[in-house]
Each structure stands twice: as structure tokens, then as C-alpha cells.
Design a protein around this motif. Structure first.
Motif, mmCIF file in Angstrom:
data_model
loop_
_atom_site.group_PDB
_atom_site.id
_atom_site.type_symbol
_atom_site.label_atom_id
_atom_site.label_comp_id
_atom_site.label_asym_id
_atom_site.label_seq_id
_atom_site.Cartn_x
_atom_site.Cartn_y
_atom_site.Cartn_z
ATOM 1 N N GLU A 36 0.803 -1.099 0.116
ATOM 2 C CA GLU A 36 0.046 0.143 -0.074
ATOM 3 C C GLU A 36 0.927 1.248 0.000
ATOM 4 O O GLU A 36 1.775 1.172 0.785
ATOM 5 N N ALA A 37 0.700 2.146 -0.802
ATOM 6 C CA ALA A 37 1.530 3.426 -1.085
ATOM 7 C C ALA A 37 0.407 4.520 -1.039
ATOM 8 O O ALA A 37 -0.636 4.496 -1.653
ATOM 9 N N ARG A 38 0.969 5.667 -0.660
ATOM 10 C CA ARG A 38 0.164 7.002 -0.762
ATOM 11 C C ARG A 38 0.756 7.957 -1.735
ATOM 12 O O ARG A 38 1.970 8.141 -1.466
ATOM 13 N N HIS A 39 -0.004 8.549 -2.645
ATOM 14 C CA HIS A 39 0.579 9.402 -3.573
ATOM 15 C C HIS A 39 0.870 10.788 -2.695
ATOM 16 O O HIS A 39 0.050 11.333 -1.798
ATOM 17 N N GLU A 40 1.979 11.147 -3.050
ATOM 18 C CA GLU A 40 2.496 12.293 -2.141
ATOM 19 C C GLU A 40 1.691 13.331 -2.294
ATOM 20 O O GLU A 40 1.424 14.286 -1.490
ATOM 21 N N HIS A 41 1.077 13.760 -3.649
ATOM 22 C CA HIS A 41 0.529 14.963 -3.788
ATOM 23 C C HIS A 41 -1.156 14.908 -3.709
ATOM 24 O O HIS A 41 -1.821 15.715 -3.345
ATOM 25 N N LEU A 42 -1.555 13.802 -4.177
ATOM 26 C CA LEU A 42 -3.008 13.509 -3.911
ATOM 27 C C LEU A 42 -3.514 12.751 -2.889
ATOM 28 O O LEU A 42 -4.594 13.238 -2.262
ATOM 29 N N GLY A 43 -2.859 12.575 -1.995
ATOM 30 C CA GLY A 43 -3.001 11.842 -0.724
ATOM 31 C C GLY A 43 -3.892 10.780 -0.798
ATOM 32 O O GLY A 43 -4.473 9.878 0.059
ATOM 33 N N LYS A 44 -4.075 10.093 -1.814
ATOM 34 C CA LYS A 44 -4.994 8.885 -2.321
ATOM 35 C C LYS A 44 -3.903 7.544 -1.957
ATOM 36 O O LYS A 44 -2.654 7.584 -2.586
ATOM 37 N N SER A 45 -4.496 6.590 -1.658
ATOM 38 C CA SER A 45 -3.744 5.428 -1.335
ATOM 39 C C SER A 45 -3.848 4.421 -2.392
ATOM 40 O O SER A 45 -4.936 4.365 -3.359
ATOM 41 N N PHE A 46 -2.781 3.654 -3.062
ATOM 42 C CA PHE A 46 -2.900 2.833 -4.325
ATOM 43 C C PHE A 46 -2.015 1.263 -3.546
ATOM 44 O O PHE A 46 -1.341 1.679 -3.077
ATOM 45 N N ALA A 47 -2.179 0.332 -4.592
ATOM 46 C CA ALA A 47 -1.606 -0.936 -4.525
ATOM 47 C C ALA A 47 -0.402 -0.795 -5.556
ATOM 48 O O ALA A 47 -0.505 -0.286 -6.902
ATOM 49 N N ILE A 48 0.781 -0.987 -4.960
ATOM 50 C CA ILE A 48 1.990 -0.927 -6.025
ATOM 51 C C ILE A 48 2.462 -2.314 -5.866
ATOM 52 O O ILE A 48 3.136 -2.891 -4.841
ATOM 53 N N LYS A 49 2.571 -2.995 -7.265
ATOM 54 C CA LYS A 49 3.194 -4.241 -7.134
ATOM 55 C C LYS A 49 4.663 -4.037 -7.793
ATOM 56 O O LYS A 49 5.045 -3.284 -8.881
ATOM 57 N N VAL A 50 5.882 -4.439 -6.954
ATOM 58 C CA VAL A 50 7.195 -4.268 -7.451
ATOM 59 C C VAL A 50 7.653 -5.490 -7.473
ATOM 60 O O VAL A 50 7.791 -6.451 -6.918
ATOM 61 N N LEU A 51 8.394 -5.541 -8.819
ATOM 62 C CA LEU A 51 9.201 -6.860 -9.182
ATOM 63 C C LEU A 51 10.155 -6.978 -8.581
ATOM 64 O O LEU A 51 10.972 -6.351 -7.989
ATOM 65 N N ASN A 52 10.333 -8.512 -7.957
ATOM 66 C CA ASN A 52 11.448 -8.869 -7.168
ATOM 67 C C ASN A 52 12.829 -8.475 -7.932
ATOM 68 O O ASN A 52 12.831 -8.839 -9.197
ATOM 69 N N GLU A 53 13.927 -8.237 -7.071
ATOM 70 C CA GLU A 53 14.974 -7.868 -7.763
ATOM 71 C C GLU A 53 15.820 -9.165 -8.393
ATOM 72 O O GLU A 53 16.297 -9.368 -9.435
ATOM 73 N N SER A 54 15.336 -10.509 -7.859
ATOM 74 C CA SER A 54 15.779 -11.713 -8.347
ATOM 75 C C SER A 54 15.347 -11.840 -9.482
ATOM 76 O O SER A 54 15.931 -12.605 -10.414
ATOM 77 N N ARG A 55 14.050 -11.544 -9.712
ATOM 78 C CA ARG A 55 13.018 -11.911 -10.922
ATOM 79 C C ARG A 55 13.633 -10.823 -12.115
ATOM 80 O O ARG A 55 13.747 -11.441 -13.222
ATOM 81 N N ALA A 56 13.865 -9.562 -11.711
ATOM 82 C CA ALA A 56 14.100 -8.510 -12.536
ATOM 83 C C ALA A 56 15.509 -8.897 -13.377
ATOM 84 O O ALA A 56 15.473 -8.605 -14.429
ATOM 85 N N GLU A 57 16.348 -9.840 -12.833
ATOM 86 C CA GLU A 57 17.624 -10.006 -13.384
ATOM 87 C C GLU A 57 17.416 -11.138 -14.231
ATOM 88 O O GLU A 57 18.435 -11.430 -15.201
ATOM 89 N N ARG A 58 16.275 -11.880 -14.441
ATOM 90 C CA ARG A 58 16.057 -12.934 -15.522
ATOM 91 C C ARG A 58 15.780 -12.328 -16.879
ATOM 92 O O ARG A 58 15.229 -11.467 -17.004
ATOM 93 N N PRO A 59 16.287 -12.967 -18.040
ATOM 94 C CA PRO A 59 16.161 -12.391 -19.106
ATOM 95 C C PRO A 59 14.561 -12.193 -19.549
ATOM 96 O O PRO A 59 13.752 -13.203 -19.303
ATOM 97 N N GLY A 60 14.045 -11.057 -19.958
ATOM 98 C CA GLY A 60 12.874 -10.904 -20.274
ATOM 99 C C GLY A 60 11.777 -10.562 -19.139
ATOM 100 O O GLY A 60 10.467 -10.316 -19.535
ATOM 101 N N ALA A 61 12.167 -10.593 -17.899
ATOM 102 C CA ALA A 61 11.326 -10.497 -16.762
ATOM 103 C C ALA A 61 10.734 -9.188 -16.968
ATOM 104 O O ALA A 61 9.573 -9.051 -16.590
ATOM 105 N N ILE A 62 11.540 -8.081 -17.126
ATOM 106 C CA ILE A 62 10.836 -6.882 -16.936
ATOM 107 C C ILE A 62 10.007 -6.622 -18.192
ATOM 108 O O ILE A 62 8.902 -5.986 -18.043
ATOM 109 N N GLU A 63 10.403 -7.049 -19.335
ATOM 110 C CA GLU A 63 9.297 -6.863 -20.575
ATOM 111 C C GLU A 63 8.114 -7.530 -20.233
ATOM 112 O O GLU A 63 6.795 -7.273 -20.469
ATOM 113 N N ARG A 64 8.080 -8.833 -19.591
ATOM 114 C CA ARG A 64 6.821 -9.531 -18.960
ATOM 115 C C ARG A 64 6.083 -8.940 -18.091
ATOM 116 O O ARG A 64 4.999 -8.553 -18.207
ATOM 117 N N PHE A 65 6.523 -8.154 -17.365
ATOM 118 C CA PHE A 65 6.135 -7.410 -16.095
ATOM 119 C C PHE A 65 5.287 -6.131 -16.589
ATOM 120 O O PHE A 65 4.147 -5.800 -16.392
#
Length: 139
Positions: A36-65
Motif C-alpha cells: 500500500e502506498a500513498r500518492h504524495e500530492h493527492l493523498g490517495k492510497s494505491f496498491a503497488i506491485k514491485v518486481l522482485n530484484e531476483s526476478r528482474a535479473e532474469r532475461p525478459g522479466a521486465i518486459e513480461r512485467f
């Protein structure tokens, strides 16, 4: 106000993409962690999915994300979470910003109430089928 980071998660309390202050962990899956993260200007909460660092190192992972984020933006349905942004943090982590849904998981409901009554189960199945149809139609 952000609570002290006592979990050791390096993202808690940080501001992703210069806009989204990470407040707490909501869950974790195979590709990443959801916060859960809050937008700094709007004050609204969002859900944020962050790609795992270990997954990001795999070929094509960022493109799939990114493809996941783009695909989700093509689907407009009341039972599918809305994706509102895709960005990269200054440390190179990629993330998807989605609407934040409030409520409990199906597993939590079953744990709390026991088996779901048949009428409720039919309604849940109907909602799921409608969401899958919308996703299928969007390609």
C-alpha cells in the motif's frame, strides 16, 4: 505519517517514482511484493506491485512485467483491478500502480465463516467468469 520500518523491508517508508510513499506490505507472489502506498500530492492510497530484484535479473522479466501492466490497462471490468501507472524507481526497480481494493480475501472469509453458502458461491463464480470473459475479449 509513516510507521517506523521494523520489518527490514527496504522499501517501507521510501517514495517510489518520486510520488508513491510505501506504507505497508499487502502481500507477496511469485513475481513480486504488493504494497500500500500513498500518492504524495493527492493523498490517495494505491496498491503497488514491485518486481522482485531476483526476478528482474532474469532475461525478459521486465518486459513480461510491463506486458502484464499494459494488458491489464486494456480490460475495463468492475471485477478487475485498474492499473493506473507503470514506472521505474531511481534504484532501477520497476513497479505497477493499481487501484487499492479494500476488503478481505476469499481465504480469510472462509477461515472466518467456514464454507461459503451456495448462493454466495454462485455469485462469486459469476463475477469471476465475467472478469475472465472481459480479459479474454481484451486479448
Amino acid at each position: 505519517m509513516v510507521e517506523a520500518n521494523t520489518t527490514g523491508d527496504p522499501l517501507l517508508g521510501t517514495v517510489l517514482g518520486g510520488l508513491y510513499r510505501v506504507l505497508r506490505v499487502l502481500g507477496e507472489g511469485g513475481m513480486g511484493r504488493v504494497y500500500e502506498a500513498r500518492h504524495e500530492h493527492l493523498g490517495k492510497s494505491f496498491a503497488i506491485k514491485v518486481l522482485n530484484e531476483s526476478r528482474a535479473e532474469r532475461p525478459g522479466a521486465i518486459e513480461r512485467f510491463l506486458r502484464e501492466a499494459r494488458s491489464a490497462t486494456q480490460i475495463e471490468h468492475e471485477h478487475i483491478v485498474e492499473v493506473v501507472n507503470f514506472d521505474t524507481h531511481e534504484d532501477g526497480r520497476v513497479f505497477i500502480v493499481m487501484e487499492l481494493l479494500r476488503g478481505e480475501s476469499l481465504g480469510a472469509r472462509i477461515a472466518r465463516e467456514g464454507p461459503i453458502p451456495i448462493d454466495d458461491a454462485i455469485e462469486l463464480a459469476s463475477q469471476t467468469a465475467g472478469a475472465l470473459q472481459a480479459a479474454h475479449e481484451a486479448g
